[in-house]
Design an enzyme around this catalytic site. Sequence first.
Site, mmCIF file in Angstrom:
data_model
loop_
_atom_site.group_PDB
_atom_site.id
_atom_site.type_symbol
_atom_site.label_atom_id
_atom_site.label_comp_id
_atom_site.label_asym_id
_atom_site.label_seq_id
_atom_site.Cartn_x
_atom_site.Cartn_y
_atom_site.Cartn_z
ATOM 1 N N HIS A 45 1.636 4.469 -2.974
ATOM 2 C CA HIS A 45 1.768 5.931 -2.963
ATOM 3 C C HIS A 45 3.006 6.361 -3.746
ATOM 4 O O HIS A 45 2.991 7.382 -4.439
ATOM 5 C CB HIS A 45 1.859 6.444 -1.528
ATOM 6 N N HIS B 282 3.173 8.805 -6.993
ATOM 7 C CA HIS B 282 4.085 9.933 -7.113
ATOM 8 C C HIS B 282 4.869 9.857 -8.423
ATOM 9 O O HIS B 282 5.009 10.858 -9.149
ATOM 10 C CB HIS B 282 5.043 9.954 -5.923
ATOM 11 N N HIS C 198 0.832 -1.206 0.000
ATOM 12 C CA HIS C 198 0.000 0.000 0.000
ATOM 13 C C HIS C 198 0.870 1.260 0.000
ATOM 14 O O HIS C 198 0.633 2.192 -0.777
ATOM 15 C CB HIS C 198 -0.921 0.006 1.214
ATOM 16 N N GLU C 199 1.864 1.289 0.872
ATOM 17 C CA GLU C 199 2.730 2.474 0.933
ATOM 18 C C GLU C 199 3.521 2.640 -0.360
ATOM 19 O O GLU C 199 3.738 3.765 -0.814
ATOM 20 C CB GLU C 199 3.672 2.385 2.133
#
Length: 226
Positions: free
Chosen positions: A100, A104, A96-97
């Site tokens: 991100h 980006h 999940h991280e």
Amino acid sequence: MIGYFVIIGVFSVIGMIISGRLRSKFAHYSRIGLRSGMSGADVAEAMLRHFNISDVKIVEGQGFLTDHYNPMTKTVSLSSDVYHGRSVAAAAVAAHECGHAVQHAKAYAMLKVRSALVPIVNIAAGLQQYLLLFALGAFGVGSSNTLLLITIAVFAVTTLFSLVTLPVEFDASNRALAWLDQSGVARGEEYNGAKDALWWAAMTYVAAALSALVTLLYLIMRLNND
């Protein structure tokens, strides 16, 4: 003023229930190991490598469920349980991280909007509670429409941030789950567990957004009734 405390009370209870459920889910899926034997750090490295992202560092953070991606420093910070964990929960959070980080790298529009709002939100968040108490006359100071309008404007900023956060978080989870399945890191029951854990994590953001929105609507209604 009573109406505000009712709103805060209701959503505080909802938030505690969801937070408790999330912790319970994380604890449950932390006991289910990945057949691949990969740690959260391994999963993060593999996902970043898959998307040809070489300028993001994976670091071990502190605390429990404090995992996050920092677009300013381009770091994926994983709590110790996730960084070293070789479980479904660790894989879900790590992916999940990294979702991100992928956002980006691909210049995902909503992430750009949220990042742009951060400096303003930091100021607004520090002011809103004090403004609210003054605007509602909690300190014995008569409220005014001007002060209430300022308070509404400040709450509108933090509410917008909460609402923008929702698609960012759901998209990161969708990217994570798609990669976990396609890469074979988590399939079948492992995939279902990761999906369940990330769904409850997303619900914490949903509750926060609803709380912010209802509070903003309450302030607008109070202004109209004055």
